[in-house]
Design a protein around this motif. Structure first.
Motif, PDB file in Angstrom:
ATOM      1  N   TYR A  26     -50.834  93.539  72.214  1.00 48.39           N
ATOM      2  CA  TYR A  26     -49.943  92.239  72.147  1.00 48.39           C
ATOM      3  C   TYR A  26     -50.738  90.315  73.412  1.00 48.39           C
ATOM      4  CZ  TYR A  26     -45.218  90.058  74.293  1.00 48.39           C
ATOM      5  OH  TYR A  26     -44.233  89.073  73.512  1.00 48.39           O
ATOM      6  N   HIS A  27     -52.006  90.858  73.810  1.00 47.34           N
ATOM      7  CA  HIS A  27     -52.252  90.406  74.208  1.00 47.34           C
ATOM      8  C   HIS A  27     -53.745  89.891  73.811  1.00 47.34           C
ATOM      9  CE1 HIS A  27     -49.327  89.283  78.069  1.00 47.34           C
ATOM     10  NE2 HIS A  27     -49.549  91.280  77.819  1.00 47.34           N
ATOM     11  N   PRO A  56     -59.745  80.973  71.985  1.00 46.47           N
ATOM     12  CA  PRO A  56     -59.786  82.525  72.926  1.00 46.47           C
ATOM     13  C   PRO A  56     -61.234  83.109  71.478  1.00 46.47           C
ATOM     14  CG  PRO A  56     -58.254  82.504  71.622  1.00 46.47           C
ATOM     15  CD  PRO A  56     -58.386  81.475  71.033  1.00 46.47           C
ATOM     16  N   ARG A  57     -61.656  82.644  70.702  1.00 43.83           N
ATOM     17  CA  ARG A  57     -63.357  82.373  70.513  1.00 43.83           C
ATOM     18  C   ARG A  57     -64.670  81.949  70.338  1.00 43.83           C
ATOM     19  NH1 ARG A  57     -61.730  81.867  64.346  1.00 43.83           N
ATOM     20  NH2 ARG A  57     -60.248  80.108  64.966  1.00 43.83           N
ATOM     21  N   TYR A 110     -56.183  88.392  70.726  1.00 45.75           N
ATOM     22  CA  TYR A 110     -56.364  87.655  69.702  1.00 45.75           C
ATOM     23  C   TYR A 110     -57.021  87.889  68.269  1.00 45.75           C
ATOM     24  CZ  TYR A 110     -55.105  84.069  72.859  1.00 45.75           C
ATOM     25  OH  TYR A 110     -54.715  83.175  73.754  1.00 45.75           O
ATOM     26  N   PRO A 161     -55.569  82.749  63.996  1.00 45.49           N
ATOM     27  CA  PRO A 161     -56.576  82.636  64.703  1.00 45.49           C
ATOM     28  C   PRO A 161     -56.054  82.286  66.142  1.00 45.49           C
ATOM     29  CG  PRO A 161     -57.312  81.724  63.745  1.00 45.49           C
ATOM     30  CD  PRO A 161     -56.173  81.569  63.013  1.00 45.49           C
ATOM     31  N   HIS A 220     -59.083  88.247  65.584  1.00 47.88           N
ATOM     32  CA  HIS A 220     -60.833  88.396  66.631  1.00 47.88           C
ATOM     33  C   HIS A 220     -61.261  89.758  67.379  1.00 47.88           C
ATOM     34  CE1 HIS A 220     -60.517  85.492  70.036  1.00 47.88           C
ATOM     35  NE2 HIS A 220     -61.957  86.495  70.064  1.00 47.88           N
ATOM     36  N   GLU A 221     -60.181  90.002  68.086  1.00 51.70           N
ATOM     37  CA  GLU A 221     -60.641  90.873  68.791  1.00 51.70           C
ATOM     38  C   GLU A 221     -60.025  92.527  68.220  1.00 51.70           C
ATOM     39  OE1 GLU A 221     -59.907  88.376  73.104  1.00 51.70           O
ATOM     40  OE2 GLU A 221     -58.610  89.503  72.368  1.00 51.70           O
ATOM     41  N   LEU A 280     -44.211  96.180  79.160  1.00 48.46           N
ATOM     42  CA  LEU A 280     -45.958  94.160  79.817  1.00 48.46           C
ATOM     43  C   LEU A 280     -46.010  94.665  81.274  1.00 48.46           C
ATOM     44  CD1 LEU A 280     -45.425  90.957  78.221  1.00 48.46           C
ATOM     45  CD2 LEU A 280     -47.001  92.911  77.720  1.00 48.46           C
ATOM     46  N   PHE A 318     -52.671  81.898  56.622  1.00 47.00           N
ATOM     47  CA  PHE A 318     -51.854  82.342  57.713  1.00 47.00           C
ATOM     48  C   PHE A 318     -50.921  81.313  57.994  1.00 47.00           C
ATOM     49  CE2 PHE A 318     -54.757  79.744  59.820  1.00 47.00           C
ATOM     50  CZ  PHE A 318     -54.472  78.731  60.791  1.00 47.00           C
ATOM     51  N   ARG A 362     -51.718  96.438  74.935  1.00 47.47           N
ATOM     52  CA  ARG A 362     -52.934  95.467  75.393  1.00 47.47           C
ATOM     53  C   ARG A 362     -53.542  94.841  74.118  1.00 47.47           C
ATOM     54  NH1 ARG A 362     -57.444  96.596  77.682  1.00 47.47           N
ATOM     55  NH2 ARG A 362     -59.594  95.628  76.785  1.00 47.47           N
ATOM     56  N   MET A 415     -56.502  93.218  83.334  1.00 47.32           N
ATOM     57  CA  MET A 415     -56.854  92.922  81.470  1.00 47.32           C
ATOM     58  C   MET A 415     -57.246  91.340  82.660  1.00 47.32           C
ATOM     59  SD  MET A 415     -54.305  93.655  78.666  1.00 47.32           S
ATOM     60  CE  MET A 415     -53.763  92.642  78.503  1.00 47.32           C
ATOM     61  N   GLN A 422     -52.117  97.909  84.332  1.00 46.86           N
ATOM     62  CA  GLN A 422     -52.923  97.685  83.704  1.00 46.86           C
ATOM     63  C   GLN A 422     -53.001  95.830  82.895  1.00 46.86           C
ATOM     64  OE1 GLN A 422     -51.004  98.886  80.031  1.00 46.86           O
ATOM     65  NE2 GLN A 422     -52.597  99.329  79.000  1.00 46.86           N
ATOM     66  N   ASN A 430     -54.079  74.206  65.535  1.00 46.17           N
ATOM     67  CA  ASN A 430     -56.000  74.296  64.534  1.00 46.17           C
ATOM     68  C   ASN A 430     -56.557  73.318  64.239  1.00 46.17           C
ATOM     69  OD1 ASN A 430     -56.484  77.341  63.711  1.00 46.17           O
ATOM     70  ND2 ASN A 430     -53.817  77.425  63.955  1.00 46.17           N
TER      71      ASN A 430
END
Ligand code: ATP
Ligand code: MG
Lengths: 344, 303, 295
Positions: free
Chosen positions: B183-184, A337-338, B186, B133, B188-189, A6, A244, B181, A15, A11, A262
């Motif tokens: 791992y981090h 996050p969406r 979500y 999600p 939806h990605e 990690l 889920f 990548r 990110m 990287q 949620n």
């Protein structure tokens, strides 16, 4: 193992950068949108003012206005200019903190020093009642679980609350309290509304009981509670049935964390939808319980046709709606996050 | 139940209330799985494959769900009779048996609490909807590992760093291109196939003694599909884990499964070894032949 | 009626006969709450329509010798602090919100529906600017803006109802827009487009009328109940709604809230709650029913 570790610095920073850019773009667009909404809404208010029948200055000052007072007022609202320039002038003054001076209601008092502290009271009532409502709705939704036929006796009244305007709830509460414990609540109607020159936080501690009852009636009335309860319950049920959550169960992990996370988003959506209604309710309920917040100020000023105060309070309300929506959006984006990925 | 079987299902009955009345979607299904064995379940869409396997996990949504039968689950030599108490939750009302669903679920979840993940777990059919999600994929894999480790003594547990690394390892094992990548990321990605693989990683990281794999390769392209099938085979060999494998792809089934049951309309039509299915196709049940035919495993002249 | 419908059913089914038969059979399956609420809604409708034909003089009605009487056969909701019959005033109070509510509801549903459909159907530049304007209106706090309007303009209930319907247009338009956007992706709408139907026809008939009418009815009822709410609230506050001595449910509550007996304020309050509840339940019931029929 190391090549997929990690803490591969390059990287990670790449990110991080990408996320930062996305976030700041999102935040920027939200801020821009809030700002344009503020401009637009205040323009609507200004345009409404300009479209008043007859000469607005005469309307405000009545018969006893001196010529220089009239000239002052004209300058303040930019009435001599065309509507765009006038708005510019007025908005600039408002932005720099000059909301004008109360005319008939509290003559000579700057509107900002009237409306500002009063708005704090209003805001705290609104926030307390929202939190109150959500706490009870949460508790009840979890307690009751999925709908069963025998819950009708409890659910009927809750659905009926949907139809009870908060001022009716407030009156009933005040009446019942007055009957039951001989407690003289200001709102029972026995005490004529009194107005304190400058509302302060001190007043809240003086009037802690009316404050609580106001918050209670707002959180129960206008369908706020019912809406939250229904939304939470529906969400809780669909989550419980959702794949889920089953998957989390199947791997032997705890579900509570997932459930709570949620549930936050739908709750916030109800908040956002309900915020304007709650602020409306605060106006009336403050009046009933004679809490010296901005609702009370607004109505008293409106009674006296004190236009600068009414406009000042309206601006505060608009500002509050926009800022609170921004905050709610932010919290939503932090949880989900969406939201950020969707962009605009 | 003999010593050898891990899970033994007898006369399972599952019903659902629909607007048109109560329908029986699983009607007296029986099967059993021994350690290290792969039992394939074959059948058309809606034949009750998912429901029969989820009944073992106690994760059937909808009312009334499981209404009868026996499920015995063996975990480290101890046998749990999962449906023993079921009759006491069922009562007669208006001529129709009704179930106290809420109490039953509570009871069932309490029963399964120590078995989920360790004794049995599942790769769910719909990968996108089976991942939370709001949580990163890596976190969700790590959660499996945490849950698994929590059963162990405090001294033997992996520390946080080791768990993270193991999660990454699992992501790499399911052929993710850039595990760090992913791992981090979500859910939806990720693409559907990546979600599928993430779901497989989540299930495998539990290291269960029985794995229910519900169409784990549907929605993947042919090359990844082959990789996943090989991966599953390697893993069950390595971990000595039994598997209930559901798929619509008969070739895949023949490659993986030791024994196959064929289901239709909630009933088991027949139970055969994979070899028999391959070699004595013409001696099979009519419906099985139809399935084989549709997959091009019997020539058209055989009809 | 039944004979007629069976006689005709072989030859033709006009829209009203199918409507009648579906609704007649559906009535029996409806939950109790829907039946009750529709009875109340029909009662309010009837009362609202016959209201203007019944004359009532609030000044002549004052009779101090019979103040605060308990409900009886003669005054079956009792009398208030000035000896006026609560039942009669309650009945006359319907007038205060009935026509304004109807006008506001129709106006909001019509404009909101059309704007929402336009936004959803055309999207792009037009849709975006329209929805920006709508969002702008949505940020105005309703109550506060109404008070502002009442301070600047001479308050009248018609003005109040029009303004509140305008304030509701954005939320209706948003709901319709979502629905239309969802529909726009459906194949049969695309097929209509491909067949070369005129967009106006698709929007007005295929989308708004066939798909959104239950939604619009529900929103219309919602606006109606909001006007009832806002009228009572403003009358309660005193200066803006219906003025004493003319009755409105809000000012009845306000007037009598200091009275020694319960019925002069409790009954109007109850009437407000029950009417709004019935309206909302009725709207929900219609929407739910439409959904079921579609499935
Ligand atoms: N909650 C529910 N309520 C009502 N019916 C249900 C419910 N869940 C499943 N069913 C029905 O149960 C039947 C069996 O479903 P199941 O998911 O087991 O099918 P399947 O064999 O797994 O099909 P597929 O191959 O498509 O996954 C189906 O006919 C489905 O309609
Ligand atoms: Mg399935």
């Amino acid at each position: 193992m190391s090549q997929i570790g990690l803490d591969h610095p390059q990287q990670k920073s790449a990110m991080l950068n990408e996320a930062t850019i996305r976030w700041s773009l999102w935040l920027g667009s939200k801020l821009l949108r809030g700002l344009s909404l503020l401009c637009g809404a205040s323009f609507i208010i200004y345009a409404t003012l300009r479209s008043a029948p007859g000469d607005m200055v005469d309307l405000i000052l009545g018969l006893n206005g001196t010529p220089e007072m009239k000239a002052d007022l004209r300058a303040e609202f930019g009435l001599d200019l065309n509507i765009i320039e006038g708005y510019g002038r007025w908005a600039w003054r408002a932005l720099s903190g000059d909301l004008g001076i109360s005319i008939t209601f509290m003559p000579g008092e700057p509107v900002l020093s009237l409306a500002g502290p009063a708005f704090l009271v209003t805001l705290s009532i609104a926030v307390v009642s929202l939190l109150c409502s959500i706490a009870v709705a949460y508790g009840l939704a979890i307690l009751l679980g999925p709908p069963r036929p025998r819950q009708a006796f409890l659910l009927g009244p809750i659905q009926l609350l949907n139809a009870a305007p908060s001022f009716v709830v407030a009156i009933c509460l005040a009446k019942v309290i007055n009957e039951l414990i001989q407690f003289q609540l200001a709102g029972g109607g026995q005490i004529p509304p009194s107005w304190y020159p400058i509302p302060t936080y001190q007043k809240i501690t003086d009037s802690i009981a009316p404050f609580c009852f106001a918050a209670l009636s707002i959180s129960l009335g206008d369908g706020l509670f019912t809406d939250l309860f229904n939304a939470l319950r529906a969400e809780l049920m669909s989550l419980n049935e959702s794949l889920f959550i089953s998957a989390v169960r199947a791997k032997g992990a705890a579900v509570r964390k997932h459930l709570i996370k949620n549930l936050i988003v739908p709750t916030l959506s109800v908040f956002t939808a309900r915020l304007p209604l709650v602020l409306s309710a605060v106006v009336i309920v403050e009046y009933i319980f004679t809490l010296d917040g901005s609702g009370y100020l607004l109505l008293q000023a409106a009674k006296n046709r004190d236009v600068p105060v009414v406009v000042g309070v309206s601006l505060f309300f608009i500002f509050a709606v926009i800022v609170m929506n921004l905050i709610l959006d932010l919290v939503k984006a932090l949880v989900d996050p969406r939201e950020v990925a969707k962009g605009d | 139940m003999s010593e050898q079987t891990l899970v033994d299902v007898q006369d399972l009955v599952i019903e659902f209330d629909t607007p048109k009345g109560r329908v029986r979607v699983v009607d007296g299904v029986s099967f059993s799985v021994s350690p290290g064995e792969v039992l394939g379940i074959l059948g058309e869409s809606g034949s009750g494959k998912t429901m029969s396997t989820q009944a073992i996990l106690g994760l059937i949504g909808g009312y009334p769900g499981v209404m009868g039968g026996q499920i015995n689950l063996n975990d480290q030599g101890v046998t749990y009779e999962l449906l023993k108490d079921l009759p006491s939750f069922i009562s007669e009302r208006r001529g129709q048996p009704e179930k106290n669903e809420r109490a039953w679920r509570k009871h069932r979840y309490a029963q399964m609490k120590k078995l989920w993940g360790r004794a049995i777990t599942s790769i769910f059919q719909n990968p996108r909807r089976s991942l939370d999600p709001l949580m990163t994929v890596g976190q969700q894999v790590k959660e499996s590992i945490q849950a698994r480790e929590s059963h162990k003594d405090a001294l033997e547990r992996l520390n946080d760093q080791a768990q993270t690394e193991e999660a990454l390892e699992w992501l790499a094992k399911v052929q993710m291109v850039d595990p760090a990548r992913v791992y981090h990321s979500y859910p939806h990605e990720l693409s559907g196939g990546m979600c599928q693989r993430a779901m497989i990683a989540v299930a495998l990281a539990c290291k269960p003694s029985i794995l229910v794999a519900d169409e784990p390769t549907t929605g993947l392209d042919a090359t990844v599909r082959a990789q996943i099938v090989h991966l599953l085979q390697d893993l069950i060999k390595a971990e000595q884990c039994a598997m209930l494998y559901i798929t619509h792809d008969i070739r895949e089934m023949l490659y993986l499964a030791d024994r196959v049951i064929v289901m239709r309309h909630g009933k088991v039509l027949e139970q055969v070894s994979a070899n028999d299915l391959k070699e004595h196709a013409l001696e099979r049940h009519e419906y099985t032949q139809v399935l084989l035919d549709a997959a091009g495993m019997i020539g058209a002249h055989d009809e | 009626m039944t004979g007629q419908s069976t006689g005709q059913s072989t030859r033709q089914s006009t829209w009203y006969s199918t409507w009648y038969s579906t609704w007649h059979s559906a009535w029996k399956e409806q939950p109790l709450s829907f039946k009750l609420s529709s009875i109340i809604v029909v009662l309010v409708l009837c009362f609202g329509v016959i209201n203007p034909f019944i004359s009532y003089d609030p000044v002549l009605d004052v009779e101090l010798s019979r103040r605060d009487l308990a409900p009886s056969w003669e005054y079956w909701m009792g009398t208030d602090g000035q000896g006026r019959s609560v039942a009669l005033r309650l009945f006359k109070g319907i007038e205060a919100f009935f026509f304004p509510g109807l006008i506001a509801g129709l106006f909001a549903a019509f404009v909101g529906g059309v704007l929402g459909a336009l936004c959803g159907y055309f999207g792009g530049w037009i849709g975006r600017s329209l929805s920006a304007v709508l969002e702008l209106i949505d940020t105005l706090p309703r109550m506060v803006f109404l008070v502002l309007i009442c301070t600047i303009f001479p308050p009248s209930i018609l003005l109040i109802s029009i303004i509140s319907s305008v304030l509701f247009i954005p939320s209706i338009a948003t709901i319709i827009r979502r629905k239309v956007e969802a529909l726009g992706a459906e194949d049969y709408i695309l097929a209509h487009v491909a067949h070369g139907f005129h967009p106006l026809k698709i929007i007005s008939y295929h989308i708004l009328w066939l798909q959104c009418r239950a939604l619009l009815t529900r929103q219309m009822i919602f606006v109606f109940s909001y006007v009832l709410f806002i009228e009572t609230a403003l009358s309660y506050l005193g200066d803006y709604g219906v003025q004493e001595p003319y009755p409105s449910w809000g000012n009845m509550v306000a007037q009598s809230r200091i009275s020694a007996v319960a019925w002069p304020w409790a009954l109007p309050a109850l009437a407000i709650i029950i009417t709004i509840a019935a309206l909302l339940a009725f709207g929900d019931g219609i929407a739910r029913r439409e959904e079921e029929v579609k499935r």
